[in-house]
Design a protein around this motif. Sequence first.
Motif, PDB file in Angstrom:
ATOM      1  N   ARG A 234      17.864   1.643  -6.519  1.00  0.00           N
ATOM      2  CA  ARG A 234      17.268   2.212  -7.718  1.00  0.00           C
ATOM      3  C   ARG A 234      15.748   2.238  -7.599  1.00  0.00           C
ATOM      4  O   ARG A 234      15.146   1.401  -6.921  1.00  0.00           O
ATOM      5  N   ALA A 235      15.109   3.208  -8.285  1.00  0.00           N
ATOM      6  CA  ALA A 235      13.650   3.300  -8.267  1.00  0.00           C
ATOM      7  C   ALA A 235      13.048   1.997  -8.777  1.00  0.00           C
ATOM      8  O   ALA A 235      13.462   1.455  -9.789  1.00  0.00           O
ATOM      9  N   GLY A 236      12.092   1.493  -8.061  1.00  0.00           N
ATOM     10  CA  GLY A 236      11.447   0.250  -8.450  1.00  0.00           C
ATOM     11  C   GLY A 236      12.123  -0.987  -7.904  1.00  0.00           C
ATOM     12  O   GLY A 236      11.607  -2.097  -8.051  1.00  0.00           O
ATOM     13  N   LYS A 237      13.311  -0.805  -7.265  1.00  0.00           N
ATOM     14  CA  LYS A 237      14.039  -1.942  -6.709  1.00  0.00           C
ATOM     15  C   LYS A 237      14.142  -1.893  -5.192  1.00  0.00           C
ATOM     16  O   LYS A 237      14.405  -2.909  -4.552  1.00  0.00           O
ATOM     17  N   ALA A 238      13.933  -0.713  -4.613  1.00  0.00           N
ATOM     18  CA  ALA A 238      14.190  -0.542  -3.189  1.00  0.00           C
ATOM     19  C   ALA A 238      13.072  -1.054  -2.305  1.00  0.00           C
ATOM     20  O   ALA A 238      13.276  -1.276  -1.121  1.00  0.00           O
ATOM     21  N   GLY A 239      11.871  -1.213  -2.845  1.00  0.00           N
ATOM     22  CA  GLY A 239      10.769  -1.685  -2.029  1.00  0.00           C
ATOM     23  C   GLY A 239       9.887  -0.554  -1.551  1.00  0.00           C
ATOM     24  O   GLY A 239      10.234   0.634  -1.631  1.00  0.00           O
ATOM     25  N   ALA A 240       8.731  -0.921  -1.008  1.00  0.00           N
ATOM     26  CA  ALA A 240       7.710   0.067  -0.646  1.00  0.00           C
ATOM     27  C   ALA A 240       8.180   1.032   0.431  1.00  0.00           C
ATOM     28  O   ALA A 240       7.802   2.202   0.447  1.00  0.00           O
ATOM     29  N   SER A 241       9.013   0.583   1.363  1.00  0.00           N
ATOM     30  CA  SER A 241       9.432   1.460   2.458  1.00  0.00           C
ATOM     31  C   SER A 241      10.311   2.619   1.988  1.00  0.00           C
ATOM     32  O   SER A 241      10.497   3.591   2.716  1.00  0.00           O
ATOM     33  N   TYR A 242      10.858   2.533   0.767  1.00  0.00           N
ATOM     34  CA  TYR A 242      11.731   3.586   0.249  1.00  0.00           C
ATOM     35  C   TYR A 242      11.064   4.423  -0.831  1.00  0.00           C
ATOM     36  O   TYR A 242      11.671   5.337  -1.366  1.00  0.00           O
ATOM     37  N   THR A 243       9.853   4.108  -1.188  1.00  0.00           N
ATOM     38  CA  THR A 243       9.178   4.840  -2.267  1.00  0.00           C
ATOM     39  C   THR A 243       8.226   5.885  -1.701  1.00  0.00           C
ATOM     40  O   THR A 243       7.722   5.757  -0.590  1.00  0.00           O
ATOM     41  N   ARG A 244       7.984   6.904  -2.484  1.00  0.00           N
ATOM     42  CA  ARG A 244       7.060   7.971  -2.102  1.00  0.00           C
ATOM     43  C   ARG A 244       6.034   8.163  -3.210  1.00  0.00           C
ATOM     44  O   ARG A 244       6.205   7.675  -4.327  1.00  0.00           O
ATOM     45  N   HIS A 245       5.011   8.928  -2.872  1.00  0.00           N
ATOM     46  CA  HIS A 245       4.044   9.278  -3.908  1.00  0.00           C
ATOM     47  C   HIS A 245       4.706  10.204  -4.919  1.00  0.00           C
ATOM     48  O   HIS A 245       5.554  11.030  -4.571  1.00  0.00           O
ATOM     49  N   ALA A 246       4.328  10.055  -6.165  1.00  0.00           N
ATOM     50  CA  ALA A 246       4.901  10.890  -7.212  1.00  0.00           C
ATOM     51  C   ALA A 246       4.591  12.364  -6.958  1.00  0.00           C
ATOM     52  O   ALA A 246       3.489  12.718  -6.524  1.00  0.00           O
ATOM     53  N   ALA A 247       5.576  13.209  -7.212  1.00  0.00           N
ATOM     54  CA  ALA A 247       5.381  14.640  -7.019  1.00  0.00           C
ATOM     55  C   ALA A 247       4.398  15.191  -8.053  1.00  0.00           C
ATOM     56  O   ALA A 247       4.275  14.667  -9.165  1.00  0.00           O
TER      57      ALA A 247
END
Length: 269
Positions: A234-247
């Motif tokens: 889930r967003a906010g739970k996966a960690g930095a390696s799975y997040t991207r900059h907001a579109a």
Amino acid sequence: MLPLILLALSILTTAASSHPHPLDPLSPAELIAVRAAVLASPLVRARPLTFHYVGLDEPDKTGVLSYAEARSSSSRTALPRRAFVITRAGGQSHEFRVDITNPTAPTVLSHAIHHGAGFPTLTLDEQFEAATLPPRHAPFVESVRRRGLDLDDVLCAVFPVGWFGDAANTDSQKKGQQRRVVKVLCFMAGETPNFYARPIEGVTLVVDLDRMAIVEYKDRVVYPVPKAEGTDYRAGKAGASYTRHAAAPGVVVQPEGKGFHIDGHFVRS
């Protein structure tokens, strides 16, 4: 559950008792009338009787076209309102056609037992009930214990077994073994909401929905259950390696308006 369904339909349908178009969906009042007519019918006495489909039995296209081509509402001839119903009772699939032109006096027009391919769709109630069977099945409890798992963390889900063709169906009918069954697979929840990532491999259960009983059980092989850590995407739970900059934000503009409007059950341009 039926009252909740009818409440939702009452929001989506008009409150008027008349039907401006013969293809309008069934109203809450008509659904209640259909249910009453089927349950009161002497054609199927087996109980429990479950409803798997209730919908409009559409009139012939020629009648619909004549209705649509009439120039005024006064010149239109109202077509009969009928419902098509699929139920399950006594280990058989039943098909009804019900006249609800007058919802206060519904009439069952026809009844047939379905002998062809397939079975009615699964209801939520029977899926939930089938999913509760494994923790009460002694061989399954032993399988969980043997794997060192906590039974309180086990969640089970229901899956269709598929259709294997008319030949297989004919053979099973000759043996008197035609059954409406589902496969039940179980998972470990624990510290993650993504329990599908933690299956209890090697264990398969088959449930007969008409008997609501486990009729087949296999524990073929023991594999370790994946750890809960790192399975929450889930967003906010996966960690930095799975997040991207907001579109970048986007804007949709219709200077002349939306270009359509809702008229009853019609979408008009």
